[in-house]
Motif scaffolding. Structure first.
Motif, PDB file in Angstrom:
ATOM      1  N   ASP A   1       0.826  -1.215   0.000  1.00 32.14           N
ATOM      2  CA  ASP A   1       0.000   0.000   0.000  1.00 32.14           C
ATOM      3  C   ASP A   1       0.857   1.260   0.000  1.00 32.14           C
ATOM      4  N   GLY A   2       1.954   1.218  -0.762  1.00 29.20           N
ATOM      5  CA  GLY A   2       2.804   2.374  -0.924  1.00 29.20           C
ATOM      6  C   GLY A   2       3.796   2.616   0.195  1.00 29.20           C
ATOM      7  N   ARG A   3       3.797   1.771   1.230  1.00 32.50           N
ATOM      8  CA  ARG A   3       4.716   1.940   2.351  1.00 32.50           C
ATOM      9  C   ARG A   3       5.652   0.743   2.433  1.00 32.50           C
ATOM     10  N   VAL A   4       6.889   1.020   2.782  1.00 31.41           N
ATOM     11  CA  VAL A   4       7.877  -0.052   2.930  1.00 31.41           C
ATOM     12  C   VAL A   4       7.654  -0.736   4.276  1.00 31.41           C
ATOM     13  N   VAL A   5       7.558  -2.071   4.257  1.00 31.23           N
ATOM     14  CA  VAL A   5       7.337  -2.828   5.491  1.00 31.23           C
ATOM     15  C   VAL A   5       8.535  -3.688   5.854  1.00 31.23           C
ATOM     16  N   ALA A   6       9.507  -3.786   4.948  1.00 32.94           N
ATOM     17  CA  ALA A   6      10.737  -4.526   5.227  1.00 32.94           C
ATOM     18  C   ALA A   6      11.784  -4.051   4.232  1.00 32.94           C
ATOM     19  N   GLY A   7      13.035  -3.985   4.687  1.00 35.38           N
ATOM     20  CA  GLY A   7      14.055  -3.492   3.770  1.00 35.38           C
ATOM     21  C   GLY A   7      15.449  -3.933   4.144  1.00 35.38           C
ATOM     22  N   ILE A   8      16.308  -3.920   3.156  1.00 29.87           N
ATOM     23  CA  ILE A   8      17.723  -4.211   3.339  1.00 29.87           C
ATOM     24  C   ILE A   8      18.505  -3.159   2.559  1.00 29.87           C
ATOM     25  N   VAL A   9      19.541  -2.631   3.186  1.00 30.95           N
ATOM     26  CA  VAL A   9      20.371  -1.587   2.585  1.00 30.95           C
ATOM     27  C   VAL A   9      21.804  -2.084   2.529  1.00 30.95           C
ATOM     28  N   GLY A  10      22.437  -1.940   1.373  1.00 24.52           N
ATOM     29  CA  GLY A  10      23.825  -2.334   1.222  1.00 24.52           C
ATOM     30  C   GLY A  10      24.659  -1.197   0.659  1.00 24.52           C
TER      31      GLY A  10
END
Length: 257
Positions: free
Chosen positions: A60-69
């Motif tokens: 729904d347009g929102r990030v609910v999980a993420g990984i940054v490298g």
């Protein structure tokens, strides 16, 4: 017709300011202490110039999980800066899927010599309801093949001169090219090059303090040992990156004077 449940859990690039802003506010800020968190403006700037890459799950347009490298071209080492799930969504396997997908995608594109992640040392950092359990986080990485580099690692100050460092972190190898080093070791040269590059990128300079000297000295031989965190005896021999006095700050602060 596409399966809606699959669409809701698809791993996608987080490559717009709106998605990166949602990642920071909805996932990262609730999951990490302020000293461990890159400022939003830095995340946006590094995303635009290619230093950081991010993948995530969007609903729904929102990030609910993420990984940054972040990628260090000089050392060919990829650092997983952050891997987190929004509050209320942990424990469903999303983190493992994100990690596997990120290592695969970034590995195919960059062919890194080493993929590493930072984890709080369970003996030096307490579990909290908000920020999670360091022991559980270390077990998670171990299930995905992670092994601890035998280094007294600490997180550099994230916002340049004067910013606080985070003591007693572990640097965990998730994927490594070990040719010529043996199965339980990695070549030290890319590790030392990464440490130098990472310290300068975060703190603005390479400090000449005891903590930095100890860290670089541990990567000054031909190889660096890899330790299985499930082996309690071996894990107990990994030095902790404890900081004292002025070492607690990136150089150039009142606290380091």
């Amino acid at each position: 017709m596409a399966d809606p449940s699959t669409e809701q859990t698809a791993v996608v690039p987080l490559d717009t300011p709106a998605l990166l802003t949602s990642l920071w506010h909805d996932v990262l800020a609730p999951s990490f202490p302020p000293a461990e968190l890159v400022p939003l403006d830095v995340l946006l700037a590094d995303g635009s110039d290619g230093r950081h890459a991010a993948l995530g799950v969007v609903r729904d347009g929102r990030v609910v999980a993420g990984i940054v490298g972040s990628w260090s071209p000089a050392s060919r080492v990829l650092l997983v800066d952050y891997l987190a799930i929004a509050p209320g969504g942990r424990g469903g396997g999303t983190g493992g899927r994100l990690l596997t997908e990120a290592v695969r995608r970034w590995g195919d594109g960059l062919d890194p010599a080493l993929v590493v992640a930072e984890v709080e040392h369970p003996a030096h950092h307490e579990a909290s309801e908000r920020h999670g359990d360091p022991a559980a986080r270390l077990r998670f990485y171990a299930r995905h093949g992670g092994r601890v580099l035998d280094l007294p690692y600490f997180q550099p100050g994230m916002t340049g001169p004067g910013s606080p460092r985070v003591p007693a972190l572990l640097l965990v190898a998730l994927a490594a090219q070990t040719a010529g080093a043996g199965a339980d070791r990695v070549p030290a040269a890319p590790v030392r090059a990464f440490l130098t590059d990472h310290l300068v990128a975060c703190e603005g300079t390479l400090a000449d303090d005891g903590a930095t000297r100890r860290l670089l000295a541990a990567a000054s031989r031909d190889t660096v040992r890899l330790v299985d965190p499930a082996d309690a005896e071996a894990f107990g021999t990994v030095p902790a990156g404890v900081l004292e006095g002025a070492e607690r700050y990136a150089p150039g602060s009142a606290g380091s004077a």
